[in-house]
Design a protein around this motif. Sequence first.
Motif, mmCIF file in Angstrom:
data_model
loop_
_atom_site.group_PDB
_atom_site.id
_atom_site.type_symbol
_atom_site.label_atom_id
_atom_site.label_comp_id
_atom_site.label_asym_id
_atom_site.label_seq_id
_atom_site.Cartn_x
_atom_site.Cartn_y
_atom_site.Cartn_z
ATOM 1 N N THR A 1 42.962 39.107 46.511
ATOM 2 C CA THR A 1 42.374 38.309 47.740
ATOM 3 C C THR A 1 41.559 37.227 46.959
ATOM 4 N N VAL A 2 41.637 36.056 47.839
ATOM 5 C CA VAL A 2 41.008 35.047 47.499
ATOM 6 C C VAL A 2 39.648 34.838 48.524
ATOM 7 N N ARG A 3 38.632 35.145 47.760
ATOM 8 C CA ARG A 3 37.258 35.128 48.576
ATOM 9 C C ARG A 3 36.572 33.984 48.739
ATOM 10 N N ASP A 4 36.428 33.138 47.259
ATOM 11 C CA ASP A 4 36.034 31.913 47.178
ATOM 12 C C ASP A 4 36.924 30.985 46.414
ATOM 13 N N TYR A 5 36.150 29.789 45.839
ATOM 14 C CA TYR A 5 37.113 28.970 45.047
ATOM 15 C C TYR A 5 36.820 29.484 43.469
ATOM 16 N N GLN A 6 35.979 30.150 43.181
ATOM 17 C CA GLN A 6 35.893 30.678 41.860
ATOM 18 C C GLN A 6 36.919 31.924 41.681
ATOM 19 N N ASP A 7 37.467 32.698 42.689
ATOM 20 C CA ASP A 7 38.585 33.334 42.572
ATOM 21 C C ASP A 7 39.548 32.920 41.877
ATOM 22 N N VAL A 8 39.781 31.736 42.366
ATOM 23 C CA VAL A 8 40.969 31.111 41.802
ATOM 24 C C VAL A 8 40.905 30.623 40.301
ATOM 25 N N PHE A 9 39.661 30.147 40.085
ATOM 26 C CA PHE A 9 39.365 29.886 38.491
ATOM 27 C C PHE A 9 39.571 31.298 37.723
ATOM 28 N N ARG A 10 38.964 32.204 38.136
ATOM 29 C CA ARG A 10 38.911 33.477 37.373
ATOM 30 C C ARG A 10 40.522 33.987 37.272
ATOM 31 N N ALA A 11 41.366 33.779 38.056
ATOM 32 C CA ALA A 11 42.735 34.177 37.966
ATOM 33 C C ALA A 11 43.223 33.463 36.658
#
Length: 790
Positions: free
Chosen positions: A436-446
């Motif tokens: 799931t994508v909760r916030d923009y940091q989740d994208v970078f963490r991926a």
Amino acid sequence: MRGGSCLHNVALYLSGLLCDLGKMYQRSIDCTESHKTDTEYFTQLLDVLSQSNPFLQSYADKLQDLVLHNKAPRNSEEGILQLANLLAIGEESLPEGNNTPPLASIFSKLFDVQGKNYGYDLLPLSISGIFPKEDVVITYKDYEEMVRQFLNEAAHIQNETQLYYLLEKYLWCVPASTTQNTDISMFNKAKTTAAIAFCLQIEYEEGILTAEGLKRMTENTDNHFMLINGDLSGIQDFIFNIPSKGAAKSLKSHSVYITLLTDVITRFLIRELGLKEANIIYNGGGNFYILAPRAYKEKFLALKQQISQILLKTHTGMVYIGLDYVLLSPADLMKKFSYHWAAVKEKVNILKNRKWSEIGLQQHYHEIFGPFGVGSEDYAHCQLCGAESEEREITYDAEREKSICSFCASFMDLTNDLRAADCLTIKEVKPRELLTVRDYQDVFRAFGYEYYFTDFQGVSNEDRCFTYVLNDTDFVQQGFAGYRLGAYRLPYNERNKKQLSFEEISKLSCGDQKLALLKLDVDNLGNLFVNGLGNNANIACITALSRMLALFFEGYINYLISKNYWDQYLYVVFSGGDDTFIVGAWDKILEFTQEFYDKFRQFTCYHPQITFSAGIGIYRFDYPIIMSSQLVEEALDNAKNYLNKGQDIPSKNKVSLFGEVFNWAEFAAIRNFKQLLLEIMRNNFQGKGEALGRAFLYKIWKSTLGFRRILLDSLHGRVDNLRFWRLAYYLRDVARKDAEKLISAYRKIVVDNLMEKSTDKQIENIMIIPAAVKWAQMETRGVRGKEDER
């Protein structure tokens, strides 16, 4: 296992970065007392560095062997360094001469234009000191001071990242050679040498480059390199597709997110391919180029699919990255490299018209084309991106009067972080599956990273080695990793401790309380890269050209805004690569546009073929930003596609304002004429009411009819004295005691047209008079009323 990450390759990489330092040290010695070679000076300098720096000390012996023997190699590593040195600049280095010429501007060399001698002062990199000058003189004393400062800071280096940025800071203005290629900096040569050497070593270890192939040197036509290009698409829609209410809180963060997204994808590729910072040839404006070994082609193709899947999961098709490559031989790096640069860009552009084909349209049909979600009630879905409550948390934003998901809301947090940011922390973390994508940091963490903007006080001692200082090249003595250039600051009210809204910015305008939007970009950029450097364009030349443009659009713009105290008035949405988009107080946008253009011309040595065009639109603060941005984009297209009388191909180098297209001489004339009109109004109508002044402006607007024929005649080398006498008679009645100033302004336009041969500097568009009147009207609107209130 990640290829190319073996520790014994680090010394070869470092030797590529450092091998020319002996030349800088050699130039710091009086030539009458210098009897050593540059390699001997390298040994001497390395001894000094090693004594004060444990990091370099651990590689000192290996570095010394590689550099001392690369001209007569004894093994494969020394042979690879020799070949990399040769490929970086396209020819064998000649011995240093006794003179110390400055670094020549690469812009002055484009298209073989023979102009003035432009060069750079020998000073450490700063965003205010990147301009070339005429007839610069450099002495060994200048080098002596440069070496002293470099050694002082080099003593604090703890890792190769700090070394890389410190070398850029000090070698950006040092010519790689005093006898040839004086437009290639020592840093660009070192960067490309290190990148090439690292790739060749991997090719050799994988058995693709053989000892025989290494011996053939530049005659080797086997493909050993990949030139990778990545280019984000959907940027404009993503940035501007936001509600006008509260737009200032999201617009910048959307733009910065795109910048960081490009950066994290670049870092992800570099890390997973086991490459180095120097392998990033260029990264900016949603676009990047990487030099990689051919051995990693299959690995790259797998990573390409992984990247696309993360973006598709995050943005449901709105944001896409075209990723492709071309294969290169050693010979391709030396000559006509610009054609390969253009070739991979063309492949990526084709991909952008076939989005998601790399992961299979059939397999991912529903993820790409929808339908998305299961349907939801009002306030149970995000009114910005469409996400439903089953996917993300949805909350109601009272300021925007919309329901917003946690992902979209996180961009407002990013805006708040930018408010007083001095630096950017980039931490490597374990990649997380993007469920799931909760916030923009989740994208970078991926992708295995986290990004944080903060002030200096917010950086812990442990995080300094992951942190980059913003727009300041003083970093190493404080333990930071390096520096980043970019327009990150936003208009901010220090008294109330809050970011200014677009309504508040519009109220800072002089007269009419409106916003202006400005979009500009460099004309014929592809032609500059492909044809500007000629057939001998090598990889170092292309690197130099792209980096210098980035210094202006990502670095200098911040200094210019601060210097002119425009910080409160201008909201830089984005500036990087070759283009800029700004929202601001309308009068300050017009001032900025002229100043930025003048500085760009100075920066590019007034080269006749290096220009930019601009589109400007003026709107109420609450006009939908998605519509105004599209209209400004159309205005820019009008400026670029405008045909002067008798032209078949647009000359570009224009600006669109008030629905008309002007050349830059006309734009300057509009501003000057506007200032004269305001001066006359102050002298003749002060204290007599606003109506008299507006009547005066109307009469000036009517003078357009009488001046039109006079202007056309001047473009053909003729002057109708009778017509001009009639115009002067009319103006004397209109302007009263300042009539002669006004007549002189009209006369100057005519005389300049008669004397100027270049059509770009002639005044052709009669609409300069109505435009100046419109500008003056806007600047004086409501001014009289405000004076009465006081």
